[in-house]
Design an enzyme around this catalytic site. Structure first.
Site, PDB file in Angstrom:
ATOM      1  N   GLY A 438      -5.937  10.459  47.106  1.00 30.54           N
ATOM      2  CA  GLY A 438      -5.042  10.125  47.911  1.00 30.54           C
ATOM      3  C   GLY A 438      -3.683   9.493  47.253  1.00 30.54           C
ATOM      4  O   GLY A 438      -4.006   9.492  45.947  1.00 30.54           O
ATOM      5  N   ASP A 690       7.524  -5.024  52.598  1.00 32.35           N
ATOM      6  CA  ASP A 690       7.796  -4.202  53.521  1.00 32.35           C
ATOM      7  C   ASP A 690       6.654  -4.287  54.514  1.00 32.35           C
ATOM      8  O   ASP A 690       6.697  -3.661  55.536  1.00 32.35           O
ATOM      9  CB  ASP A 690       7.878  -2.649  53.070  1.00 32.35           C
ATOM     10  CG  ASP A 690       6.643  -2.193  52.342  1.00 32.35           C
ATOM     11  OD1 ASP A 690       5.961  -1.574  52.749  1.00 32.35           O
ATOM     12  OD2 ASP A 690       6.715  -2.558  51.035  1.00 32.35           O
ATOM     13  N   GLU A 743      12.280   1.750  45.853  1.00 30.78           N
ATOM     14  CA  GLU A 743      12.374   2.057  47.162  1.00 30.78           C
ATOM     15  C   GLU A 743      13.395   1.179  47.836  1.00 30.78           C
ATOM     16  O   GLU A 743      13.441   0.006  47.636  1.00 30.78           O
ATOM     17  CB  GLU A 743      10.794   1.902  48.137  1.00 30.78           C
ATOM     18  CG  GLU A 743      10.004   3.256  47.827  1.00 30.78           C
ATOM     19  CD  GLU A 743       8.613   2.801  48.459  1.00 30.78           C
ATOM     20  OE1 GLU A 743       7.759   3.786  48.560  1.00 30.78           O
ATOM     21  OE2 GLU A 743       8.486   1.643  48.946  1.00 30.78           O
TER      22      GLU A 743
END
Length: 846
Positions: A438, A690, A743
């Site tokens: 993953g 976030d 990000e």
């Protein structure tokens, strides 16, 4: 220290002249009364040999005078003390004949000891006297040069049984402002830097003021002023809680300059010298100003001791060792925003059949001086079963200073950010992906040797420094290497690799180890153009644990600051520490080391930590978590306007992580501000949350991640994400970055919220327009505008277009089409598009 007999014979004059006694120096835990105190001298040889260098606790710095006989060095102990011993550590230019004197007021002096015929080296004098000021008064030099002392140490005792006025300078290295400055070379900060050869000076007008921020409201008991020739005739000493409303502590009229101390009574966070009438036709000019604050009357903070309740020390014979690892993992596996903090320390030896699974806020370290001293025949594992095979949130854990022989030949280290893998010898391969391959979003390796192949597989990005690998299989977007033997060649135009042969400047993180049965902290030396691991050569120094305040849960900021003021280093044991005042690191070469992701939380809007503009501070291994009341700056290194050269001994920031939100509402205007020159930032994750608790565009607002104002700053392994404005804003000259991951904020409500100067979106990495020289390698910025996927950010990177700006291997990526980039850097680079998560790259700019 050098010990030499005094080559002189005493006869009839024995009653008048006393020679130094030769007995061992004080133990490491005994801190001189003089260390870090204000010092002045009759003269200095040059700016690099200031008086303060003789009382800074550093035997590599010195005071030296002009080449004349009648010279003196004086230290202000801050309070009256009973002095029992004085140590003088002479450089080659020593005093043949001299006196050590004491005074209560700095004017009337009494001889403690007269020395004739000294042959230099280390002189230890047993004395008896009481006073506040102690000085060495030179009579005759032994060489044609002046007098030169590596260290001038005064020992004794002060009356600590009752509350009083602290001898330390609460203003030293603190942020300072002024009504005006004469020129750029005389900033406000120069009056609070502890250096009596630098000064603040104002314009030639009345009135003028100089102000210092102590960081928190404190009881103020005394102010010391050391005026340059342009002094204040009439002035007021003032205090304020908010920097706006002022109360007068003392009014002075008819002053004549020089050095003066004023006893005052009041409280405030800000202290101001408000000049109303000058004593000369020039402005106001202060060499130094010191502010003394009330003390609690508690005894000195003791160094050393046990490592607290959350450090688990084991050896190969420890019963139920696997169960200890399993029990902690069960508590920490999914505790992403919990309060548990744990450190496993493995004594040297061989451990068989162990699988140490590491969850959140869990660290494992060997206690040998070298990694191979602690051998695990087994595994240290990070996987992502708790998150359904997705490793993008495997934050805040670490492994360090041990050797692994993996049970199946390959160890699994499937981590995201803030999970350093340092000083590890893997006798096999290393898999950086979770079981099932993953997503993963790491990562960082340093000073490690992986005999087999490293397989990143699904890792988006990774930075590896000063290591060796047997091979490297692949990469997704951005795999950057510096100083790595066996690293793949650069292929960024068609692949993920950016490779530098060496790392320009590096210094490995300090670490705890056992020397026999005694704990010590090894502080590695600086390396230049490094390639490969630093061990087993291990250049550096060892510090005994009794030179550290071992901080345990429940410790207060006041006690921590008292330990720093005494000259102790800090070892934070695992825990969460709430701070009601800023931690002030003012001594050169101070080590602040955390175990088990020790976490500092500033309360009531204070800043968490300030580091003065001094040489060689080591910050390592801790997390700063913003509190619910806005802090201006969570971590500040240096002072505004700082300009000292620290290239020979830079301050380093390693595995220091910042979090705003996630564990609850957090607010900070600036996360990290670097004002000092030559700082090395080696692996940090500066993160505005976030996800988690207390997350929202304004709920956990934080405008800036990293702001660099100092020159010649180097960042290696820079991870900064999700800030409301610039993630990185770089104003210093000759900055360098090797690897950057970013990000942009997910929760930007719309394009209007981040539009400025006709530009949509704040660049992830902004180099100020004034900068002429800057270079960076291996940089990536990703957008995931979940609140408004229609946002098209103008660019990921913004830099001046000049010959000295060199940007190598940049990329921008839209994650699944949630927003796009129009360009990579400035107006260069193809736009991102669609939902396929394909990078847009620029290999060289301009």
């Amino acid at each position: 220290m050098r010990w030499r007999p005094l080559g002189v014979t005493l006869a009839a004059t024995a009653a008048l002249i006393t020679l130094p006694a030769a007995h061992p120096s004080a133990g490491a835990a005994e801190i001189p009364l003089s260390q870090g105190k204000s010092a002045t001298a009759s003269s200095v040889e040059n700016a690099g040999t200031a008086a303060g260098k003789a009382v800074d606790g550093d035997t590599g710095t010195r005071w030296s005078s002009a080449a004349a006989d009648d010279q003196w060095l004086r230290v202000d102990l801050g309070v009256t003390a009973s002095v029992t011993r004085v140590e003088l550590d002479w450089e080659a230019a020593y005093g043949k004949d001299y006196k050590v004197q004491i005074s209560g007021d700095g004017s009337t002096w009494t001889d403690l000891k007269s020395v004739t015929g000294s042959d230099g080296g280390a002189d230890t004098l047993d004395v008896s006297g009481r006073g506040r000021y102690v000085r060495m008064l030179g009579v005759h030099r032994a060489t044609p040069y002046g007098y030169s002392l590596w260290e001038f140490r005064v020992y004794g005792s002060t009356d600590t049984g009752q509350a009083g006025c602290d001898s330390g300078n609460a203003a030293r290295g603190r942020p300072a402002t002024a009504s005006s400055t004469e020129n750029a070379g005389t900033p406000a900060s120069a009056a609070f830097d502890g250096d009596t050869t630098t000064r603040w000076s104002s314009q030639a007008a009345d009135p003028q003021w100089l102000q210092v921020d102590l960081g928190a409201v404190k009881d103020i008991c005394k102010v010391d002023l050391n005026w340059e020739a342009a002094y204040a005739k009439d002035f007021q000493l003032q205090a304020s809680a908010d920097g706006q409303n002022w109360s007068t502590l003392k009014s002075v009229t008819g002053a004549t300059g020089g050095t003066a101390s004023y006893d005052v009574s009041g409280s405030g966070r800000y202290v101001r010298i408000h000049g109303t009438a000058r004593g000369t036709g020039y402005g106001y000019s202060l060499w130094e100003a010191a502010v003394h604050t009330g003390t609690s009357g508690l005894p000195p903070v003791q160094g050393g001791g046990d490592l607290g309740p959350n450090v688990i020390v084991v050896d190969p014979s420890t019963p139920n060792l696997q169960q200890k690892f399993d029990d902690v993992f069960a508590r920490q596996e999914s505790a992403q925003f919990g309060t548990g903090r744990y450190q496993f320390l493995l004594k040297p030896g061989t451990y068989n059949g162990i699988n140490a699974q590491l969850g959140f806020y869990t660290s494992i370290s060997g206690l040998g001086l070298n990694p191979d001293d602690t051998q695990i025949n087994g595994d240290v594992t990070v996987d992502a079963g708790w998150f359904n095979g997705n490793a993008t949130q495997n934050f805040w854990r670490s492994a360090e200073n041990l050797a692994l022989t993996p049970s199946n030949g390959t160890d699994r280290w499937a981590v995201a950010q803030a999970a350093p893998f340092r000083r590890i010898h893997v006798k096999g391969g290393l898999n950086l992906a979770p079981n099932g391959y993953g997503w993963a979003s790491g990562g960082y390796i340093a000073d490690s040797k992986i005999d087999g192949t490293v397989g990143p597989y699904s890792q988006q990005q990774w930075y590896t420094r000063d290591s060796s690998v047997g091979g490297w299989t692949n990469g997704v977007w951005n795999m950057t290497f510096s100083g790595v033997q066996g690293a793949p060649a650069t292929n960024f135009d068609s692949g993920p690799y950016t490779t530098l042969d060496t790392t320009p400047v590096s210094r490995e993180k300090p670490f705890l180890y056992l020397d026999g049965s005694s704990y010590k902290v090894f502080v590695p030396a600086k390396r230049t153009n490094a390639r490969g691991v630093s061990w087993p050569a291990n250049a550096g120094t060892s510090l005994p644990l009794d030179r550290f305040y071992v901080v345990k849960p429940g410790a207060t900021a006041a006690t921590i600051n008292a330990a720093l003021a005494q000259g102790l280093n800090l070892l934070f044991t695992p825990g969460v520490y709430h701070l009601d005042q800023t931690l002030d690191v003012t001594r050169p070469d101070t080590v602040v080391l955390g175990l088990g992701l020790a976490t500092l939380v500033p309360d009531n809007g204070v800043d968490a930590m300030h580091v003065a503009d001094v040489d060689g501070v080591r910050l390592a291994g801790f997390l700063i978590d913003a509190g619910p009341v806005n802090s201006d700056t969570l971590l500040r290194i240096g002072t505004p306007g700082a300009g000292a050269d620290h290239s020979a001994n830079p301050t380093t920031m390693q595995d220091v992580f910042i979090r705003i939100g996630g564990a609850g509402p957090g607010l900070a205007t600036n996360s990290v501000v670097v004002d000092s020159d030559d700082v090395v930032i080696d692996h940090t994750w500066i993160w505005r949350a976030d996800h988690g608790s207390g997350v929202g565009w304004d709920t956990n607002r934080a405008d800036y991640g990293l702001r660099v104002n100092g020159d010649d700053v180097l960042a290696t392994g820079l991870f900064v994400e999700h800030f409301n404005k610039y993630d990185v804003h770089w104003s210093g000259e000759r900055g360098r970055t090797i690897f950057f991951q970013n990000e942009k904020a997910y929760d930007v409500p719309n394009a209007a919220a981040v539009t400025h100067d006709g530009i949509v979106g704040y660049a992830a990495y902004k180099v100020a327009d004034s900068v002429t020289t800057h270079e960076a390698w291996g940089l990536g910025s990703y957008c995931n505008f979940t609140a408004d996927p229609s946002i098209v950010q103008t660019h990921g990177f913004q830099v001046p277009v000049t010959a000295g700006i060199k940007m190598h291997d940049l990329m921008v990526i839209s994650l699944g089409g949630k927003g796009q980039y129009a360009h990579v850097v400035n107006n260069t680079g193809a736009p991102t598009s669609g939902t396929d998560t394909i990078p847009s790259k620029v290999t060289s700019f301009p």
